[in-house]
Design a protein around this motif. Structure first.
Motif, PDB file in Angstrom:
ATOM      1  N   VAL A 132       0.851  -1.189   0.000  1.00 41.17           N
ATOM      2  CA  VAL A 132       0.000   0.000   0.000  1.00 41.17           C
ATOM      3  C   VAL A 132       0.888   1.241   0.000  1.00 41.17           C
ATOM      4  O   VAL A 132       1.786   1.375   0.840  1.00 41.17           O
ATOM      5  CB  VAL A 132      -0.954   0.004   1.214  1.00 41.17           C
ATOM      6  CG1 VAL A 132      -1.836   1.244   1.197  1.00 41.17           C
ATOM      7  CG2 VAL A 132      -1.810  -1.249   1.214  1.00 41.17           C
ATOM      8  N   VAL A 133       0.637   2.121  -0.960  1.00 38.25           N
ATOM      9  CA  VAL A 133       1.441   3.330  -1.139  1.00 38.25           C
ATOM     10  C   VAL A 133       0.518   4.547  -1.220  1.00 38.25           C
ATOM     11  O   VAL A 133      -0.683   4.416  -1.444  1.00 38.25           O
ATOM     12  CB  VAL A 133       2.320   3.234  -2.406  1.00 38.25           C
ATOM     13  CG1 VAL A 133       3.324   2.091  -2.293  1.00 38.25           C
ATOM     14  CG2 VAL A 133       1.479   3.080  -3.665  1.00 38.25           C
ATOM     15  N   SER A 134       1.092   5.721  -1.071  1.00 43.15           N
ATOM     16  CA  SER A 134       0.300   6.951  -1.111  1.00 43.15           C
ATOM     17  C   SER A 134       0.018   7.412  -2.535  1.00 43.15           C
ATOM     18  O   SER A 134      -0.960   8.110  -2.768  1.00 43.15           O
ATOM     19  CB  SER A 134       1.021   8.058  -0.342  1.00 43.15           C
ATOM     20  OG  SER A 134       2.331   8.237  -0.867  1.00 43.15           O
ATOM     21  N   PRO A 183      -9.105   6.277   5.238  1.00 44.71           N
ATOM     22  CA  PRO A 183      -8.259   6.417   6.429  1.00 44.71           C
ATOM     23  C   PRO A 183      -7.593   5.126   6.893  1.00 44.71           C
ATOM     24  O   PRO A 183      -6.445   5.140   7.329  1.00 44.71           O
ATOM     25  CB  PRO A 183      -9.224   6.942   7.497  1.00 44.71           C
ATOM     26  CG  PRO A 183     -10.389   7.489   6.760  1.00 44.71           C
ATOM     27  CD  PRO A 183     -10.469   6.768   5.465  1.00 44.71           C
ATOM     28  N   GLU A 184      -8.306   4.008   6.825  1.00 51.73           N
ATOM     29  CA  GLU A 184      -7.731   2.743   7.303  1.00 51.73           C
ATOM     30  C   GLU A 184      -6.519   2.336   6.471  1.00 51.73           C
ATOM     31  O   GLU A 184      -5.471   1.973   7.012  1.00 51.73           O
ATOM     32  CB  GLU A 184      -8.783   1.635   7.281  1.00 51.73           C
ATOM     33  CG  GLU A 184      -8.293   0.348   7.897  1.00 51.73           C
ATOM     34  CD  GLU A 184      -9.385  -0.715   7.957  1.00 51.73           C
ATOM     35  OE1 GLU A 184      -9.040  -1.838   8.373  1.00 51.73           O
ATOM     36  OE2 GLU A 184     -10.535  -0.454   7.597  1.00 51.73           O
ATOM     37  N   ILE A 199       0.044   2.720   5.455  1.00 53.17           N
ATOM     38  CA  ILE A 199       1.212   3.042   4.630  1.00 53.17           C
ATOM     39  C   ILE A 199       2.451   3.098   5.523  1.00 53.17           C
ATOM     40  O   ILE A 199       2.487   3.802   6.520  1.00 53.17           O
ATOM     41  CB  ILE A 199       1.033   4.384   3.893  1.00 53.17           C
ATOM     42  CG1 ILE A 199      -0.121   4.287   2.893  1.00 53.17           C
ATOM     43  CG2 ILE A 199       2.330   4.782   3.164  1.00 53.17           C
ATOM     44  CD1 ILE A 199      -0.516   5.618   2.290  1.00 53.17           C
ATOM     45  N   GLY A 200       3.458   2.313   5.174  1.00 53.59           N
ATOM     46  CA  GLY A 200       4.714   2.299   5.920  1.00 53.59           C
ATOM     47  C   GLY A 200       4.680   1.471   7.182  1.00 53.59           C
ATOM     48  O   GLY A 200       5.694   1.338   7.853  1.00 53.59           O
ATOM     49  N   ASN A 201       3.523   0.920   7.521  1.00 49.95           N
ATOM     50  CA  ASN A 201       3.426   0.126   8.742  1.00 49.95           C
ATOM     51  C   ASN A 201       2.586  -1.126   8.511  1.00 49.95           C
ATOM     52  O   ASN A 201       1.841  -1.552   9.379  1.00 49.95           O
ATOM     53  CB  ASN A 201       2.833   0.967   9.877  1.00 49.95           C
ATOM     54  CG  ASN A 201       3.001   0.296  11.219  1.00 49.95           C
ATOM     55  OD1 ASN A 201       3.956  -0.439  11.446  1.00 49.95           O
ATOM     56  ND2 ASN A 201       2.071   0.532  12.112  1.00 49.95           N
ATOM     57  N   GLN A 202       2.737  -1.692   7.346  1.00 47.33           N
ATOM     58  CA  GLN A 202       1.917  -2.849   6.981  1.00 47.33           C
ATOM     59  C   GLN A 202       2.277  -4.096   7.764  1.00 47.33           C
ATOM     60  O   GLN A 202       1.497  -5.035   7.831  1.00 47.33           O
ATOM     61  CB  GLN A 202       2.050  -3.109   5.481  1.00 47.33           C
ATOM     62  CG  GLN A 202       1.466  -1.964   4.690  1.00 47.33           C
ATOM     63  CD  GLN A 202       1.637  -2.143   3.212  1.00 47.33           C
ATOM     64  OE1 GLN A 202       0.811  -2.763   2.572  1.00 47.33           O
ATOM     65  NE2 GLN A 202       2.716  -1.598   2.687  1.00 47.33           N
ATOM     66  N   THR A 203       3.457  -4.091   8.373  1.00 42.84           N
ATOM     67  CA  THR A 203       3.891  -5.269   9.132  1.00 42.84           C
ATOM     68  C   THR A 203       4.163  -4.915  10.592  1.00 42.84           C
ATOM     69  O   THR A 203       4.978  -5.550  11.252  1.00 42.84           O
ATOM     70  CB  THR A 203       5.136  -5.899   8.475  1.00 42.84           C
ATOM     71  OG1 THR A 203       6.176  -4.914   8.421  1.00 42.84           O
ATOM     72  CG2 THR A 203       4.839  -6.414   7.087  1.00 42.84           C
TER      73      THR A 203
END
Length: 132
Positions: free
Chosen positions: A11-13, A63-64, A69-73
């Motif tokens: 997931v990216v912006s 929002p979810e 983004i950047g914290n998928q794990t």
């Protein structure tokens, strides 16, 4: 039966910013960029020489997804980029402005260093010892 992991969603912006980084900076191949309508695209990139799987770049919607983004794990290293020449790729990535969180270290399984993509995802760059 034969199965392979084909792709993993990242997931990216922004699609174009992700393509610029993964293709332009890291040298991944842009395998597909298909407009699906409504601002959605099917964007798939693969590392150089890679055939074991690709990244499906998915623009966050709502929002979810934006929060992921950047914290998928959950802050852990979630992506592993293997190489046949750690020193070469580490030097090239550093010169291209990739942020490494640590100096390279030698582990029983190989040489590794953690880095972050521009979206905040943590990756390992790793050259496995020949026994892997």
């Amino acid at each position: 039966m034969t199965q392979q992991l084909f792709a993993t969603t990242l997931v990216v912006s922004d699609y174009d910013a992700a393509i610029a980084f993964y293709v332009g900076t890291l040298g991944f191949t842009l395998d597909q960029d298909v407009d699906l309508g409504g601002g959605k695209r099917w964007v798939r990139v693969t590392p150089p020489g890679g055939s074991a799987g690709s990244l499906l770049l998915a623009r966050a919607v709502g929002p979810e997804q934006e929060a992921a983004i950047g914290n998928q794990t959950g802050g852990r290293v979630g992506f592993f980029l293997s190489t046949d020449d750690f020193a070469r790729d580490h030097a090239a990535m550093t010169a291209a402005g990739v942020h490494f969180e640590e100096i390279p270290r030698n582990e029983p399984y190989g040489t590794v260093a953690v880095w972050r993509d521009p979206f905040g995802n943590r990756w390992d760059l790793i050259e496995f010892k020949s026994s892997q």
